[in-house]
Write a protein that holds these residues in place. Structure first.
Motif, PDB file in Angstrom:
ATOM      1  N   PRO A   1     -45.173  57.374  21.640  1.00 32.46           N
ATOM      2  CA  PRO A   1     -45.953  56.896  20.484  1.00 32.46           C
ATOM      3  C   PRO A   1     -46.398  58.071  19.619  1.00 32.46           C
ATOM      4  N   PRO A   2     -46.278  57.963  18.319  1.00 34.59           N
ATOM      5  CA  PRO A   2     -46.558  59.109  17.454  1.00 34.59           C
ATOM      6  C   PRO A   2     -48.038  59.448  17.381  1.00 34.59           C
ATOM      7  N   VAL A   3     -48.305  60.726  17.154  1.00 33.03           N
ATOM      8  CA  VAL A   3     -49.643  61.242  16.911  1.00 33.03           C
ATOM      9  C   VAL A   3     -49.834  61.398  15.410  1.00 33.03           C
ATOM     10  N   ALA A   4     -50.952  60.946  14.892  1.00 30.59           N
ATOM     11  CA  ALA A   4     -51.226  61.042  13.465  1.00 30.59           C
ATOM     12  C   ALA A   4     -51.925  62.364  13.155  1.00 30.59           C
ATOM     13  N   LEU A   5     -51.436  63.061  12.136  1.00 33.35           N
ATOM     14  CA  LEU A   5     -52.034  64.324  11.711  1.00 33.35           C
ATOM     15  C   LEU A   5     -52.469  64.184  10.264  1.00 33.35           C
ATOM     16  N   THR A   6     -53.739  64.458  10.004  1.00 32.92           N
ATOM     17  CA  THR A   6     -54.268  64.463   8.645  1.00 32.92           C
ATOM     18  C   THR A   6     -54.786  65.855   8.324  1.00 32.92           C
ATOM     19  N   ASP A   7     -55.045  66.088   7.046  1.00 31.77           N
ATOM     20  CA  ASP A   7     -55.518  67.393   6.609  1.00 31.77           C
ATOM     21  C   ASP A   7     -56.817  67.233   5.836  1.00 31.77           C
ATOM     22  N   PRO A   8     -57.805  68.097   6.091  1.00 35.25           N
ATOM     23  CA  PRO A   8     -59.089  67.962   5.380  1.00 35.25           C
ATOM     24  C   PRO A   8     -58.983  68.202   3.884  1.00 35.25           C
ATOM     25  N   LEU A   9     -57.909  68.851   3.420  1.00 38.14           N
ATOM     26  CA  LEU A   9     -57.774  69.089   1.980  1.00 38.14           C
ATOM     27  C   LEU A   9     -57.303  67.861   1.229  1.00 38.14           C
ATOM     28  N   GLY A  10     -56.690  66.903   1.937  1.00 36.93           N
ATOM     29  CA  GLY A  10     -56.206  65.716   1.244  1.00 36.93           C
ATOM     30  C   GLY A  10     -54.957  65.155   1.886  1.00 36.93           C
ATOM     31  N   PRO A  11     -54.340  64.155   1.238  1.00 36.83           N
ATOM     32  CA  PRO A  11     -53.158  63.495   1.789  1.00 36.83           C
ATOM     33  C   PRO A  11     -51.962  64.450   1.886  1.00 36.83           C
ATOM     34  N   ILE A  12     -51.144  64.238   2.889  1.00 41.30           N
ATOM     35  CA  ILE A  12     -49.918  65.020   3.079  1.00 41.30           C
ATOM     36  C   ILE A  12     -48.819  64.417   2.216  1.00 41.30           C
ATOM     37  N   SER A  13     -48.106  65.263   1.500  1.00 43.41           N
ATOM     38  CA  SER A  13     -47.161  64.808   0.481  1.00 43.41           C
ATOM     39  C   SER A  13     -45.871  64.264   1.095  1.00 43.41           C
ATOM     40  N   PRO A  14     -45.417  63.080   0.643  1.00 45.04           N
ATOM     41  CA  PRO A  14     -44.140  62.530   1.093  1.00 45.04           C
ATOM     42  C   PRO A  14     -42.993  62.855   0.130  1.00 45.04           C
ATOM     43  N   HIS A  15     -42.876  64.103  -0.279  1.00 47.25           N
ATOM     44  CA  HIS A  15     -41.849  64.509  -1.232  1.00 47.25           C
ATOM     45  C   HIS A  15     -40.526  64.715  -0.491  1.00 47.25           C
ATOM     46  N   GLY A  16     -39.484  63.992  -0.899  1.00 49.72           N
ATOM     47  CA  GLY A  16     -38.213  64.045  -0.188  1.00 49.72           C
ATOM     48  C   GLY A  16     -37.576  65.412  -0.127  1.00 49.72           C
ATOM     49  N   GLU A  17     -37.628  66.170  -1.214  1.00 56.09           N
ATOM     50  CA  GLU A  17     -37.003  67.492  -1.230  1.00 56.09           C
ATOM     51  C   GLU A  17     -37.940  68.563  -0.678  1.00 56.09           C
ATOM     52  N   ALA A  18     -39.199  68.219  -0.466  1.00 55.91           N
ATOM     53  CA  ALA A  18     -40.164  69.155   0.112  1.00 55.91           C
ATOM     54  C   ALA A  18     -40.855  68.498   1.301  1.00 55.91           C
ATOM     55  N   PRO A  19     -40.090  68.122   2.323  1.00 56.62           N
ATOM     56  CA  PRO A  19     -40.677  67.391   3.442  1.00 56.62           C
ATOM     57  C   PRO A  19     -41.462  68.309   4.360  1.00 56.62           C
ATOM     58  N   PRO A  20     -42.310  67.758   5.222  1.00 56.94           N
ATOM     59  CA  PRO A  20     -42.909  68.587   6.270  1.00 56.94           C
ATOM     60  C   PRO A  20     -41.819  69.237   7.120  1.00 56.94           C
ATOM     61  N   LYS A  21     -42.149  70.351   7.741  1.00 59.40           N
ATOM     62  CA  LYS A  21     -41.224  71.070   8.622  1.00 59.40           C
ATOM     63  C   LYS A  21     -41.800  71.115  10.036  1.00 59.40           C
ATOM     64  N   LEU A  22     -40.912  71.149  11.024  1.00 61.30           N
ATOM     65  CA  LEU A  22     -41.288  71.317  12.415  1.00 61.30           C
ATOM     66  C   LEU A  22     -40.551  72.513  12.995  1.00 61.30           C
ATOM     67  N   ALA A  23     -41.195  73.260  13.888  1.00 63.15           N
ATOM     68  CA  ALA A  23     -40.544  74.375  14.570  1.00 63.15           C
ATOM     69  C   ALA A  23     -41.206  74.599  15.924  1.00 63.15           C
ATOM     70  N   TRP A  24     -40.392  74.633  16.983  1.00 60.15           N
ATOM     71  CA  TRP A  24     -40.863  75.042  18.302  1.00 60.15           C
ATOM     72  C   TRP A  24     -40.803  76.557  18.401  1.00 60.15           C
ATOM     73  N   ASP A  25     -41.730  77.169  19.132  1.00 54.97           N
ATOM     74  CA  ASP A  25     -41.600  78.593  19.403  1.00 54.97           C
ATOM     75  C   ASP A  25     -41.160  78.807  20.850  1.00 54.97           C
TER      76      ASP A  25
END
Length: 453
Positions: free
Chosen positions: A100-124
């Protein structure tokens, strides 16, 4: 429903031996005889087995901007942005291995759903998961929204997330012209971020580095003095010897907008002059929203894929560099035609010298997610395999690979919904036009898994 396709410069197996127009008129030109895609493998390639596609969201919840990352143990992290009623009030949802997914919000405001500028994920390398995303807001009197480039980290495999930090350093306010970002973790533990930035008045490509797991970031560095196309995403890759590569779309004299790569041998402190991956010589005076993809294999070969709108050779291309991005091989056309709407190609590397390319085919009336696989380090590519269903608009795919297994996600909506969204965008050549915040819309995020044998 059959797709209509332009006469394409394609062959079943691709090998190395073998005027200005706006986007609206490019879309209108996509009307010609149908051409079937084959899913049969070439004689010298292995078999691709695909499962059924499925939605990653529960119920009828809308979702957009998918992203995927797979760690060294094969754990798949998938994320997407959802918003009530498909609006712009975005929340990032992150799911690990179909949990089940975890919801992440940001105190600065809504997270942008821009298709060409999507969120990124990276494992270290330590198993920590990082996400980078944009928070955007409207400022009265400005034509475009301003954005804050943010990074949040999870030290427990995505179950909980720490407080986000801002990566940019161009003022006391987190917001500015920051967008179209990339995130990459290297083998030595460094984390690299790249993005487009308008702090000097013209768009430039910038980067920063973190050596403490994303808690702090180095002073921002502009990679080149030249102007960057202000709306095409950047890409980052690192080589086994530590060389860092960043790719973006440059603006050259005459409004030529081609893909370039720059390299750094000192962890981003300084950069080489950017080199064009190929002289497409595409003249265009607007924003295509289609950036490149980069990967580096274990032998240090740099693999690049991109889209060009150049009439006559429009579509998705692939090339490779064997000399640290000083030069590139003759490009291979992965999916090209006379005309093409912008396509968004992504590369992934698998074992056994395999290179996987997925993209949303812009040579079709209704874009469809396509995959081609090379089994010889990009010397040739097997036939085109459609991943999404026919007649449904599938866009902005991402791909993750672990061993022989692959996962492909994309945003999907009805063809009429996509057409409405495209025609509803403001014409920013009109000096009085303003750009609103991007919305999730009616799309859903789809997943398809498969095995390459």
């Amino acid at each position: 429903m059959k797709q209509n396709r332009l006469p394409a410069r394609r062959v079943p197996c691709l090998t190395r031996n073998g005027g200005r127009r706006n986007l609206g008129s490019l879309f209108a030109a996509l009307i010609v005889a149908p051409l079937a895609l084959t899913t049969a493998a070439c004689a010298d390639t292995a078999t691709i087995t695909l499962g059924e596609f499925r939605s990653v969201q529960a119920g009828a919840t809308p979702g957009a901007t998918p992203v995927v990352a797979i760690d060294h143990d094969g754990r798949r992290a998938a994320a997407w942005v959802s918003a009530p009623d498909g609006g712009s009030n975005g929340t990032l949802f992150i799911s690990i291995a179909d949990a089940p997914p975890v919801a992440l919000t940001d105190p600065l405001g809504p997270i942008s759903p821009h298709g060409e500028a999507p969120p990124k994920l990276a494992w270290d390398a330590d198993g920590n998961l990082h996400t980078m995303y944009i928070v955007s807001q409207i400022v009265p009197g400005r034509r475009f929204p301003v954005s804050a480039l943010r990074l949040a980290s999870s030290l427990d495999g995505g179950r909980t997330w720490g407080n986000p930090v801002t990566i940019t350093d161009d003022g006391d306010n987190d917001f500015g012209s920051h967008n179209f970002h990339a995130l990459h973790t290297s083998a030595d533990g460094s984390m690299y971020a790249a993005w487009l930035d308008g702090r000097t008045g013209t768009s430039g490509s910038y980067m920063s580095r973190s050596v403490d797991g994303g808690r702090t970031w180095s002073p921002n560095v502009r990679i080149a003095d030249s102007e960057s196309c202000p709306c095409c995403r950047t890409a980052i890759a690192t080589a086994p010897d530590g060389t860092v590569y960043i790719a973006w779309r440059i603006v050259m004299p005459g409004n030529i907008r081609d893909i370039v790569v720059a390299r750094s041998s000192n962890a981003g402190a300084s950069w080489s002059e950017p080199v064009r991956v190929h002289a497409d010589d595409w003249e265009f005076d607007a924003c295509p929203h289609a950036g490149p993809s980069l990967q580096v294999d274990s032998e240090g070969r740099l693999h690049a894929a991109w889209w060009t709108g150049k009439e006559g050779i429009a579509g998705v291309w692939y090339a490779r560099s064997d000399d640290n991005a000083q030069s590139f091989t003759s490009p291979l056309p992965l999916g090209v035609a006379e005309f093409s709407r912008p396509a968004h190609v992504q590369l992934a590397l698998a074992g056994g010298s395999r290179v996987v390319a997925v993209w949303d085919d812009g040579t079709l009336r209704v874009p469809r997610v396509i995959m081609r696989v090379s089994h010889d380090n990009g010397e040739s590519f097997g036939p085109a395999t459609p991943l999404s269903e026919d007649g449904v608009a599938a866009t902005f795919p991402v791909v993750g690979v672990f061993g022989d297994s692959l996962s492909v996600l994309w945003a999907q909506q009805g063809a009429a919904s996509l057409e409405h969204a495209e025609h509803s965008r403001p014409d920013m050549k009109d000096p009085s036009a303003t750009m609103g915040l991007p919305e999730v819309g009616a799309s859903r995020v789809m997943l398809r898994e498969g095995v390459i044998r």
